[in-house]
Design a protein around this motif. Structure first.
Motif, PDB file in Angstrom:
ATOM      1  N   LEU A   2       0.826  -1.208   0.000  1.00 57.67           N
ATOM      2  CA  LEU A   2       0.000   0.000   0.000  1.00 57.67           C
ATOM      3  C   LEU A   2       0.861   1.259   0.000  1.00 57.67           C
ATOM      4  O   LEU A   2       0.484   2.267  -0.607  1.00 57.67           O
ATOM      5  CB  LEU A   2      -0.965   0.005   1.179  1.00 57.67           C
ATOM      6  N   ASN A   3       2.004   1.225   0.670  1.00 55.46           N
ATOM      7  CA  ASN A   3       2.896   2.388   0.639  1.00 55.46           C
ATOM      8  C   ASN A   3       3.515   2.571  -0.744  1.00 55.46           C
ATOM      9  O   ASN A   3       3.729   3.701  -1.184  1.00 55.46           O
ATOM     10  CB  ASN A   3       3.966   2.287   1.731  1.00 55.46           C
ATOM     11  N   PHE A   4       3.804   1.479  -1.446  1.00 58.83           N
ATOM     12  CA  PHE A   4       4.267   1.585  -2.835  1.00 58.83           C
ATOM     13  C   PHE A   4       3.187   2.274  -3.664  1.00 58.83           C
ATOM     14  O   PHE A   4       3.467   3.197  -4.435  1.00 58.83           O
ATOM     15  CB  PHE A   4       4.594   0.201  -3.409  1.00 58.83           C
ATOM     16  N   ALA A   5       1.943   1.832  -3.493  1.00 56.73           N
ATOM     17  CA  ALA A   5       0.818   2.439  -4.212  1.00 56.73           C
ATOM     18  C   ALA A   5       0.674   3.918  -3.840  1.00 56.73           C
ATOM     19  O   ALA A   5       0.419   4.759  -4.708  1.00 56.73           O
ATOM     20  CB  ALA A   5      -0.473   1.688  -3.913  1.00 56.73           C
ATOM     21  N   LEU A   6       0.859   4.226  -2.563  1.00 53.91           N
ATOM     22  CA  LEU A   6       0.756   5.624  -2.126  1.00 53.91           C
ATOM     23  C   LEU A   6       1.815   6.481  -2.804  1.00 53.91           C
ATOM     24  O   LEU A   6       1.519   7.597  -3.265  1.00 53.91           O
ATOM     25  CB  LEU A   6       0.873   5.713  -0.598  1.00 53.91           C
ATOM     26  N   GLY A  34       4.342  11.824   7.044  1.00 54.65           N
ATOM     27  CA  GLY A  34       4.253  10.397   7.330  1.00 54.65           C
ATOM     28  C   GLY A  34       5.612   9.863   7.721  1.00 54.65           C
ATOM     29  O   GLY A  34       6.483  10.608   8.166  1.00 54.65           O
ATOM     30  N   LYS A  35       5.789   8.573   7.525  1.00 54.44           N
ATOM     31  CA  LYS A  35       7.072   7.947   7.857  1.00 54.44           C
ATOM     32  C   LYS A  35       8.142   8.442   6.896  1.00 54.44           C
ATOM     33  O   LYS A  35       7.945   8.475   5.694  1.00 54.44           O
ATOM     34  CB  LYS A  35       6.957   6.432   7.776  1.00 54.44           C
ATOM     35  N   ALA A  36       9.285   8.819   7.461  1.00 54.90           N
ATOM     36  CA  ALA A  36      10.412   9.276   6.644  1.00 54.90           C
ATOM     37  C   ALA A  36      11.029   8.081   5.928  1.00 54.90           C
ATOM     38  O   ALA A  36      11.108   6.987   6.487  1.00 54.90           O
ATOM     39  CB  ALA A  36      11.453   9.957   7.520  1.00 54.90           C
ATOM     40  N   GLY A  38      14.436   7.252   3.292  1.00 58.04           N
ATOM     41  CA  GLY A  38      15.608   7.748   2.574  1.00 58.04           C
ATOM     42  C   GLY A  38      15.850   9.218   2.835  1.00 58.04           C
ATOM     43  O   GLY A  38      15.921   9.650   3.981  1.00 58.04           O
ATOM     44  N   ASP A  39      15.949  10.000   1.773  1.00 57.53           N
ATOM     45  CA  ASP A  39      16.180  11.442   1.893  1.00 57.53           C
ATOM     46  C   ASP A  39      14.892  12.230   2.121  1.00 57.53           C
ATOM     47  O   ASP A  39      14.922  13.453   2.222  1.00 57.53           O
ATOM     48  CB  ASP A  39      16.854  11.977   0.621  1.00 57.53           C
ATOM     49  N   ASN A  40      13.776  11.546   2.170  1.00 59.28           N
ATOM     50  CA  ASN A  40      12.488  12.227   2.316  1.00 59.28           C
ATOM     51  C   ASN A  40      12.147  12.413   3.784  1.00 59.28           C
ATOM     52  O   ASN A  40      12.085  11.442   4.539  1.00 59.28           O
ATOM     53  CB  ASN A  40      11.388  11.431   1.627  1.00 59.28           C
ATOM     54  N   PRO A  41      11.924  13.658   4.196  1.00 60.32           N
ATOM     55  CA  PRO A  41      11.632  13.923   5.611  1.00 60.32           C
ATOM     56  C   PRO A  41      10.214  13.510   5.998  1.00 60.32           C
ATOM     57  O   PRO A  41       9.334  13.365   5.143  1.00 60.32           O
ATOM     58  CB  PRO A  41      11.793  15.441   5.704  1.00 60.32           C
ATOM     59  N   ALA A  42       9.991  13.331   7.279  1.00 56.28           N
ATOM     60  CA  ALA A  42       8.669  12.970   7.792  1.00 56.28           C
ATOM     61  C   ALA A  42       7.628  14.045   7.486  1.00 56.28           C
ATOM     62  O   ALA A  42       6.434  13.762   7.463  1.00 56.28           O
ATOM     63  CB  ALA A  42       8.748  12.712   9.293  1.00 56.28           C
ATOM     64  N   THR A  43       8.069  15.263   7.220  1.00 54.20           N
ATOM     65  CA  THR A  43       7.129  16.344   6.883  1.00 54.20           C
ATOM     66  C   THR A  43       6.697  16.284   5.419  1.00 54.20           C
ATOM     67  O   THR A  43       5.816  17.027   5.009  1.00 54.20           O
ATOM     68  CB  THR A  43       7.762  17.719   7.156  1.00 54.20           C
ATOM     69  N   GLY A  44       7.299  15.394   4.640  1.00 51.80           N
ATOM     70  CA  GLY A  44       6.972  15.257   3.217  1.00 51.80           C
ATOM     71  C   GLY A  44       8.039  15.889   2.356  1.00 51.80           C
ATOM     72  O   GLY A  44       8.617  16.913   2.711  1.00 51.80           O
ATOM     73  N   GLY A  45       8.315  15.246   1.240  1.00 49.66           N
ATOM     74  CA  GLY A  45       9.326  15.732   0.316  1.00 49.66           C
ATOM     75  C   GLY A  45       8.837  16.908  -0.507  1.00 49.66           C
ATOM     76  O   GLY A  45       7.676  17.287  -0.473  1.00 49.66           O
ATOM     77  N   THR A  46       9.762  17.465  -1.264  1.00 51.88           N
ATOM     78  CA  THR A  46       9.431  18.598  -2.130  1.00 51.88           C
ATOM     79  C   THR A  46       9.149  18.102  -3.547  1.00 51.88           C
ATOM     80  O   THR A  46       9.555  17.004  -3.929  1.00 51.88           O
ATOM     81  CB  THR A  46      10.589  19.617  -2.172  1.00 51.88           C
ATOM     82  N   ALA A  88       1.531   5.238   6.987  1.00 49.71           N
ATOM     83  CA  ALA A  88       1.682   5.893   5.680  1.00 49.71           C
ATOM     84  C   ALA A  88       3.042   6.569   5.562  1.00 49.71           C
ATOM     85  O   ALA A  88       3.498   7.236   6.491  1.00 49.71           O
ATOM     86  CB  ALA A  88       0.580   6.929   5.467  1.00 49.71           C
ATOM     87  N   VAL A  89       3.686   6.391   4.406  1.00 46.07           N
ATOM     88  CA  VAL A  89       4.953   7.087   4.155  1.00 46.07           C
ATOM     89  C   VAL A  89       4.665   8.535   3.788  1.00 46.07           C
ATOM     90  O   VAL A  89       3.603   8.865   3.259  1.00 46.07           O
ATOM     91  CB  VAL A  89       5.778   6.422   3.026  1.00 46.07           C
ATOM     92  N   ALA A  90       5.635   9.376   4.076  1.00 42.07           N
ATOM     93  CA  ALA A  90       5.543  10.781   3.652  1.00 42.07           C
ATOM     94  C   ALA A  90       5.714  10.842   2.137  1.00 42.07           C
ATOM     95  O   ALA A  90       6.291   9.944   1.524  1.00 42.07           O
ATOM     96  CB  ALA A  90       6.634  11.595   4.335  1.00 42.07           C
ATOM     97  N   LYS A  91       5.199  11.910   1.551  1.00 41.19           N
ATOM     98  CA  LYS A  91       5.377  12.104   0.107  1.00 41.19           C
ATOM     99  C   LYS A  91       6.871  12.172  -0.181  1.00 41.19           C
ATOM    100  O   LYS A  91       7.607  12.879   0.492  1.00 41.19           O
ATOM    101  CB  LYS A  91       4.703  13.395  -0.358  1.00 41.19           C
ATOM    102  N   PRO A  92       7.319  11.424  -1.190  1.00 40.11           N
ATOM    103  CA  PRO A  92       8.748  11.475  -1.515  1.00 40.11           C
ATOM    104  C   PRO A  92       9.091  12.762  -2.257  1.00 40.11           C
ATOM    105  O   PRO A  92       8.202  13.484  -2.730  1.00 40.11           O
ATOM    106  CB  PRO A  92       8.935  10.263  -2.429  1.00 40.11           C
ATOM    107  N   ASN A  93      10.376  13.029  -2.372  1.00 43.39           N
ATOM    108  CA  ASN A  93      10.820  14.106  -3.250  1.00 43.39           C
ATOM    109  C   ASN A  93      10.463  13.694  -4.676  1.00 43.39           C
ATOM    110  O   ASN A  93      10.712  12.548  -5.064  1.00 43.39           O
ATOM    111  CB  ASN A  93      12.329  14.314  -3.133  1.00 43.39           C
TER     112      ASN A  93
END
Length: 188
Positions: A2-6, A34-36, A38-46, A88-93
């Motif tokens: 589900l996180n891959f899908a997200l 969400g969950k941090a 790699g380089d993506n912060p818990a606040t969500g990537g850019t 849920a993972v945070a939005k990646p960069n």
């Protein structure tokens, strides 16, 4: 899964939202924390790149289709985030300019949209056999149906506008409408 899908839905939602509005999904009040990873912060990537597409005035359906798909993709992000809860993972960069096309004009937009929608359909269909929980199977089936509808809409626009398109495999052919012939057999 589900996180891959997200992650895929974050990408699609950002792509369509930028193309139609020139803004991020966060401008619609969608959470990206969400969950941090790699380089993506818990606040969500850019999100880098992306801009509003200038759709041809005489081809208004492309803009309307993009707006509707964008709304659906944002809803998919919300649905998956709700299903995953605190997992849920945070939005990646995201780099929307990574392919070098997509926002310059309507043709570039539809070319990339076709790729994204085909990936979405393939991802959900490929994962179907690995799902075991009835609630997750139902959610994935809903998402697959929506992605298939999106792919059909985009494929129709690509064919209608005679945008050159390379097949992904032998079953994936989108010839320009002018070159199609009527046949009595589905397989000829």
């Amino acid at each position: 899964m589900l996180n891959f899908a997200l992650n895929l839905e974050y990408l699609e939602a950002e792509f369509y939202t930028y193309a139609v509005t020139g803004k991020s999904i966060t401008s619609f009040g969608i959470s990206i924390d969400g969950k941090a990873t790699g380089d993506n912060p818990a606040t969500g990537g850019t999100t880098a790149g992306g801009s509003q597409v200038k759709f041809d005035n005489n081809e208004i359906f492309s803009r309307d289709i993009a707006a509707e798909i964008g709304s659906d993709e944002r809803a998919h992000v919300v649905l998956l985030r709700d299903a995953l809860g605190s997992a849920a993972v945070a939005k990646p960069n995201i780099n929307l300019n990574a392919l070098g096309i997509g926002f310059g004009n309507q043709t570039d937009f539809l070319t990339v949209a076709r790729i994204l929608e085909d990936i979405g359909v393939t991802a959900y269909a490929g994962a179907a056999g690995m799902l075991r929980t009835p609630e997750i199977i139902t959610t994935a089936a809903r998402l697959l149906a929506a992605e298939a509808e999106h792919a059909g809409s985009i494929h129709t626009q690509v064919a209608r506008l005679k945008i050159p398109s390379s097949p992904v495999d032998g079953a994936d052919l989108i010839p320009p409408l002018a070159e199609r012939t009527h046949s009595t057999s589905l397989f000829t």
